[in-house]
Design a protein around this motif. Structure first.
Motif, PDB file in Angstrom:
ATOM      1  N   GLY A  82      10.454   9.310 -10.144  1.00  0.00           N
ATOM      2  CA  GLY A  82       9.603   8.502 -11.011  1.00  0.00           C
ATOM      3  C   GLY A  82       8.190   8.394 -10.487  1.00  0.00           C
ATOM      4  N   ASP A  83       7.573   7.235 -10.688  1.00  0.00           N
ATOM      5  CA  ASP A  83       6.202   7.039 -10.238  1.00  0.00           C
ATOM      6  C   ASP A  83       6.121   7.132  -8.716  1.00  0.00           C
ATOM      7  N   GLU A  84       4.963   7.539  -8.223  1.00  0.00           N
ATOM      8  CA  GLU A  84       4.754   7.539  -6.781  1.00  0.00           C
ATOM      9  C   GLU A  84       4.464   6.111  -6.335  1.00  0.00           C
ATOM     10  N   PRO A  85       5.257   5.567  -5.402  1.00  0.00           N
ATOM     11  CA  PRO A  85       5.055   4.170  -5.000  1.00  0.00           C
ATOM     12  C   PRO A  85       3.663   3.937  -4.435  1.00  0.00           C
ATOM     13  N   SER A  86       3.072   2.809  -4.779  1.00  0.00           N
ATOM     14  CA  SER A  86       1.796   2.405  -4.209  1.00  0.00           C
ATOM     15  C   SER A  86       1.941   0.986  -3.693  1.00  0.00           C
ATOM     16  N   ILE A  87       0.959   0.530  -2.936  1.00  0.00           N
ATOM     17  CA  ILE A  87       0.999  -0.846  -2.444  1.00  0.00           C
ATOM     18  C   ILE A  87       0.972  -1.793  -3.638  1.00  0.00           C
ATOM     19  N   ARG A  88       1.943  -2.700  -3.695  1.00  0.00           N
ATOM     20  CA  ARG A  88       2.134  -3.492  -4.903  1.00  0.00           C
ATOM     21  C   ARG A  88       0.903  -4.287  -5.302  1.00  0.00           C
ATOM     22  N   SER A  89       0.243  -4.924  -4.346  1.00  0.00           N
ATOM     23  CA  SER A  89      -0.892  -5.781  -4.700  1.00  0.00           C
ATOM     24  C   SER A  89      -2.037  -4.979  -5.290  1.00  0.00           C
ATOM     25  N   LEU A 136      10.967   0.125   1.365  1.00  0.00           N
ATOM     26  CA  LEU A 136      10.414  -0.718   0.302  1.00  0.00           C
ATOM     27  C   LEU A 136       9.252  -1.547   0.825  1.00  0.00           C
ATOM     28  N   LEU A 137       9.389  -2.077   2.029  1.00  0.00           N
ATOM     29  CA  LEU A 137       8.320  -2.896   2.596  1.00  0.00           C
ATOM     30  C   LEU A 137       7.037  -2.095   2.806  1.00  0.00           C
ATOM     31  N   ALA A 138       7.184  -0.814   3.110  1.00  0.00           N
ATOM     32  CA  ALA A 138       6.003   0.015   3.349  1.00  0.00           C
ATOM     33  C   ALA A 138       5.128   0.136   2.110  1.00  0.00           C
ATOM     34  N   HIS A 139       5.712  -0.156   0.945  1.00  0.00           N
ATOM     35  CA  HIS A 139       4.960  -0.067  -0.313  1.00  0.00           C
ATOM     36  C   HIS A 139       4.788  -1.438  -0.945  1.00  0.00           C
ATOM     37  N   THR A 140       4.730  -2.459  -0.116  1.00  0.00           N
ATOM     38  CA  THR A 140       4.623  -3.831  -0.604  1.00  0.00           C
ATOM     39  C   THR A 140       3.540  -4.566   0.177  1.00  0.00           C
ATOM     40  N   TRP A 141       2.770  -5.348  -0.537  1.00  0.00           N
ATOM     41  CA  TRP A 141       1.720  -6.128   0.101  1.00  0.00           C
ATOM     42  C   TRP A 141       1.419  -7.341  -0.773  1.00  0.00           C
ATOM     43  N   THR A 211      29.235  19.317   2.811  1.00  0.00           N
ATOM     44  CA  THR A 211      29.512  18.230   1.886  1.00  0.00           C
ATOM     45  C   THR A 211      30.289  17.114   2.579  1.00  0.00           C
ATOM     46  N   ALA A 212      30.119  17.022   3.893  1.00  0.00           N
ATOM     47  CA  ALA A 212      30.741  15.930   4.623  1.00  0.00           C
ATOM     48  C   ALA A 212      30.110  14.610   4.193  1.00  0.00           C
ATOM     49  N   GLY A 213      30.821  13.531   4.417  1.00  0.00           N
ATOM     50  CA  GLY A 213      30.311  12.236   4.016  1.00  0.00           C
ATOM     51  C   GLY A 213      28.985  11.915   4.681  1.00  0.00           C
ATOM     52  N   VAL A 214      28.081  11.314   3.917  1.00  0.00           N
ATOM     53  CA  VAL A 214      26.789  10.866   4.428  1.00  0.00           C
ATOM     54  C   VAL A 214      26.602   9.421   3.977  1.00  0.00           C
ATOM     55  N   HIS A 215      25.584   8.779   4.515  1.00  0.00           N
ATOM     56  CA  HIS A 215      25.232   7.429   4.098  1.00  0.00           C
ATOM     57  C   HIS A 215      24.040   7.520   3.145  1.00  0.00           C
ATOM     58  N   ILE A 216      24.105   6.754   2.076  1.00  0.00           N
ATOM     59  CA  ILE A 216      23.046   6.758   1.069  1.00  0.00           C
ATOM     60  C   ILE A 216      22.404   5.383   1.004  1.00  0.00           C
ATOM     61  N   GLY A 217      21.098   5.367   1.091  1.00  0.00           N
ATOM     62  CA  GLY A 217      20.327   4.161   0.849  1.00  0.00           C
ATOM     63  C   GLY A 217      19.383   4.421  -0.310  1.00  0.00           C
ATOM     64  N   ALA A 218      18.954   3.397  -0.967  1.00  0.00           N
ATOM     65  CA  ALA A 218      17.985   3.560  -2.052  1.00  0.00           C
ATOM     66  C   ALA A 218      17.195   2.265  -2.206  1.00  0.00           C
ATOM     67  N   TYR A 219      15.970   2.414  -2.709  1.00  0.00           N
ATOM     68  CA  TYR A 219      15.152   1.255  -3.025  1.00  0.00           C
ATOM     69  C   TYR A 219      14.270   1.591  -4.214  1.00  0.00           C
ATOM     70  N   GLY A 220      13.818   0.568  -4.915  1.00  0.00           N
ATOM     71  CA  GLY A 220      12.983   0.844  -6.066  1.00  0.00           C
ATOM     72  C   GLY A 220      12.440  -0.406  -6.721  1.00  0.00           C
ATOM     73  N   ARG A 221      11.617  -0.170  -7.732  1.00  0.00           N
ATOM     74  CA  ARG A 221      11.038  -1.214  -8.580  1.00  0.00           C
ATOM     75  C   ARG A 221      10.905  -0.659  -9.982  1.00  0.00           C
ATOM     76  N   GLY A 222      11.125  -1.522 -10.970  1.00  0.00           N
ATOM     77  CA  GLY A 222      10.906  -1.126 -12.353  1.00  0.00           C
ATOM     78  C   GLY A 222      12.021  -0.309 -12.963  1.00  0.00           C
ATOM     79  N   MET A 223      12.946   0.210 -12.165  1.00  0.00           N
ATOM     80  CA  MET A 223      14.124   0.930 -12.627  1.00  0.00           C
ATOM     81  C   MET A 223      15.349   0.123 -12.204  1.00  0.00           C
ATOM     82  N   SER A 224      16.237  -0.147 -13.131  1.00  0.00           N
ATOM     83  CA  SER A 224      17.423  -0.934 -12.806  1.00  0.00           C
ATOM     84  C   SER A 224      18.369  -0.129 -11.927  1.00  0.00           C
ATOM     85  N   ALA A 225      18.809  -0.735 -10.824  1.00  0.00           N
ATOM     86  CA  ALA A 225      19.769  -0.070  -9.950  1.00  0.00           C
ATOM     87  C   ALA A 225      21.132   0.052 -10.607  1.00  0.00           C
TER      88      ALA A 225
END
Length: 240
Positions: A82-89, A136-141, A211-225
């Motif tokens: 989706g959109d490229e994350p920017s600093i929120r403020s 997520l914090l890296a793109h938040t201010w 295709t061994a098991g891996v850990h998945i993390g995700a973060y976002g804004r404006g798109m419902s998880a």
């Protein structure tokens, strides 16, 4: 933390230039083109599958960065959607951003370090939660903060994210089931004023290390998880 290793800027390849760089075409490691090439090479050299949103997502995708061990082995990476994350403020009052970033973390057991001098923590869903939360914090201010106070705020919030990632069974998290390769998979999920974060572990297969098991993390804004689904993706076609 017993199961989550902190990741610093020195552990990543292809990070975006620091805020305030005078030349947006260069990074500490050379030109933007060179950084993009290193990022792409890092993704292609990984010994585990990369996950992203499944084919139901038809928007833009991009390679963001990979994290490596001291010996250069790729341990994790992030793919943007989706959109490229920017600093929120800095986007306050403009159209709301819609993005989701998917972090894949190689599943590694408790093991000795390469030089034999210590023990490396096992990676778990907490590892993915920590990387997603700090991402997520890296793109938040918060807009009320002065530029000079952002580092202090970020340090404080990052420590909180680290503690939350170490307590996935705690009250800050709820459970959410999402498809991974078509299989319903439990994820730990939390929301904040800055966006949402989730983390879980894939089942994988036993007969194929790719295709061994891996850990998945995700973060976002404006798109419902709640409507997301994850699948193994071919990163060779994605821009860095």
């Amino acid at each position: 933390m017993a199961t989550t290793s902190r990741v610093t800027a020195q552990d990543t390849v292809g990070e975006e230039p620091a805020r305030g760089d005078s030349d947006p075409g260069t990074t500490q490691g050379g030109t933007a083109e060179e950084a993009a090439r290193r990022t792409a090479d890092g993704f292609m050299s990984a010994g585990f599958p990369w996950y992203g949103l499944d084919e139901a997502f038809t928007g833009p995708r991009r390679l963001m960065h990979v994290g490596t061990a001291a010996d250069g082995t790729v341990q994790h990476g992030a793919i943007g959607h989706g959109d490229e994350p920017s600093i929120r403020s800095e986007v306050a009052g403009t159209a709301k951003e819609r993005f989701a970033v998917v972090v894949t973390v190689a599943a590694s057991p408790l093991r000795h370090s390469g030089d034999g001098t210590g023990v490396l923590d096992a990676t778990t869903a907490s590892s993915a939660a920590w990387l997603a939360g700090s991402g997520l914090l890296a793109h938040t201010w918060p807009p009320q903060l002065d530029h000079s106070l952002r580092d202090d705020w970020l340090d404080q919030q990052t420590e909180t994210a680290f503690e939350l990632a170490d307590d996935l069974a705690g009250p800050a998290w709820s459970m959410l089931s999402l498809p991974v390769d078509g299989v319903p998979t439990p994820f730990h999920y939390r929301e904040s004023e800055f966006g949402w974060v989730l983390a879980g572990t894939t089942a994988g297969t036993r007969d194929d290390s790719r295709t061994a098991g891996v850990h998945i993390g995700a973060y976002g804004r404006g798109m419902s998880a709640y409507g997301l689904a994850f699948a193994v993706v071919d990163v060779s076609a994605y821009p860095a």
